[in-house]
Scaffold this motif. Structure first.
Motif, short mmCIF file in Angstrom:
data_model
loop_
_atom_site.label_atom_id
_atom_site.label_comp_id
_atom_site.label_asym_id
_atom_site.label_seq_id
_atom_site.Cartn_x
_atom_site.Cartn_y
_atom_site.Cartn_z
N UNK A 1 -3.74 -0.29 -9.72
CA UNK A 1 -3.32 -1.28 -8.73
C UNK A 1 -2.86 -0.53 -7.48
N UNK A 2 -3.27 -1.02 -6.33
CA UNK A 2 -2.79 -0.46 -5.08
C UNK A 2 -3.54 0.76 -4.60
N UNK A 3 -4.66 1.10 -5.23
CA UNK A 3 -5.50 2.19 -4.75
C UNK A 3 -6.72 1.58 -4.07
N UNK A 4 -7.03 2.01 -2.85
CA UNK A 4 -8.08 1.34 -2.06
C UNK A 4 -9.47 1.49 -2.62
N UNK A 5 -9.75 2.60 -3.31
CA UNK A 5 -11.09 2.81 -3.85
C UNK A 5 -10.97 3.31 -5.28
N UNK A 6 -11.97 3.04 -6.11
CA UNK A 6 -11.91 3.55 -7.48
C UNK A 6 -11.80 5.07 -7.49
N UNK B 1 0.78 -1.22 0.00
CA UNK B 1 0.00 0.00 0.00
C UNK B 1 0.82 1.27 0.00
N UNK B 2 2.14 1.14 -0.04
CA UNK B 2 2.99 2.34 -0.08
C UNK B 2 2.84 3.10 -1.39
N UNK B 3 2.71 2.34 -2.48
CA UNK B 3 2.69 2.93 -3.82
C UNK B 3 1.50 2.41 -4.60
N UNK B 4 0.91 3.24 -5.42
CA UNK B 4 -0.11 2.83 -6.36
C UNK B 4 0.40 2.97 -7.78
N UNK B 5 -0.14 2.20 -8.68
CA UNK B 5 0.23 2.32 -10.08
C UNK B 5 -1.03 2.34 -10.93
N UNK B 6 -1.09 3.28 -11.85
CA UNK B 6 -2.27 3.41 -12.69
C UNK B 6 -1.85 3.57 -14.15
N UNK B 7 -2.77 3.24 -15.05
CA UNK B 7 -2.58 3.50 -16.46
C UNK B 7 -3.61 4.51 -16.92
N UNK B 8 -3.17 5.53 -17.61
CA UNK B 8 -4.06 6.56 -18.13
C UNK B 8 -3.92 6.66 -19.65
N UNK B 9 -5.02 6.92 -20.32
CA UNK B 9 -5.01 7.12 -21.77
C UNK B 9 -5.38 8.57 -22.06
N UNK B 10 -4.50 9.26 -22.76
CA UNK B 10 -4.68 10.68 -23.06
C UNK B 10 -5.26 10.85 -24.45
N UNK B 11 -6.26 11.73 -24.56
CA UNK B 11 -6.89 12.03 -25.84
C UNK B 11 -6.31 13.33 -26.39
N UNK B 12 -5.65 13.26 -27.52
CA UNK B 12 -4.95 14.42 -28.05
C UNK B 12 -5.89 15.57 -28.38
#
Length: 222
Positions: free
Chosen positions: A202-207, A180-191
């Protein structure tokens, strides 16, 4: 200096709030003055690591409305991974104590398009560009195997693939996420509209949603 986020979720909240300001055309351009420059000279304390594509339209501090010392940015074409990238990310979370790692992909990605062309038409790049294409190709193949053909679906698959590779290849990062020290996320950017969309986490307690704001932690209040 604004107070730093104290959790992975709060770090992500700050980025999404900044992206909303950018999309709305109301950026605050925080932490970009001479005082901030002088304050950071002795040491840095960014709150997030960002692994993004090298595309010139994907400048992280601009699209997330952040400033000097806020983000520890690593960029490669197609956000592909190598030992030096993994080492840089581990440095950000272990030495600089960043609480969030973001993989930032985008639509109209040249690396993904080249990998798709290589798979569908057998046309490969030359030089070291070929190495980039080969590292993206597994994502294209995975999308095809799942019956996905839309560009957005292939981009999302590649973002998820990169996030999973980070967790598979870096025991340091995987352990930090597990505790729980670190979270990792993927984001998609719209140009076209500037919007950064959450793809995986991953690793974030709530959406976390795009409507979440960071005012409670004072990252850069809107």
């Amino acid at each position: 200096m604004a107070s730093l986020p104290v959790s992975p979720a709060q770090a992500l909240d700050g980025l999404l709030a900044g992206n909303r300001r950018f999309v709305d055309g109301a950026p605050q351009h925080p932490n970009q003055d001479a005082a901030r420059r002088a304050e950071l000279a002795p040491a840095q304390q960014p709150f997030a690591v960002l692994l993004g594509c090298s595309d010139s339209r994907l400048a992280a501090e601009i699209i997330f409305d952040q400033g000097l010392g806020d983000l520890f940015v690593v960029r490669t074409a197609g956000h592909v991974l190598g030992p030096e990238v993994l080492g840089s990310i581990e440095y950000g979370t272990s030495v600089l104590d960043c609480r969030l790692v973001v993989v930032l992909g985008h639509d109209s990605c040249g690396a993904v398009a080249a990998a798709r062309t290589a798979v569908e038409e057998g046309l490969t790049a030359t030089g070291y560009v070929r190495d980039v294409v080969e590292r993206v190709t597994p994502s294209v193949l995975a999308a095809r195997a799942a019956g996905l053909t839309a560009d957005s679906d292939i981009i999302d698959t590649h973002i998820r693939h990169t996030v999973n590779l980070l967790l598979d290849r870096s025991r340091v990062l995987a352990d930090q996420v597990a505790t729980g020290h670190t979270g990792i996320v993927g984001l998609a950017y719209q140009l076209a509209d500037g919007h950064a969309r959450l793809v995986t986490s991953h690793g974030l307690p709530t959406p976390v949603t795009q409507d979440t704001v960071a005012s409670s932690v004072g990252v850069h209040p809107s």
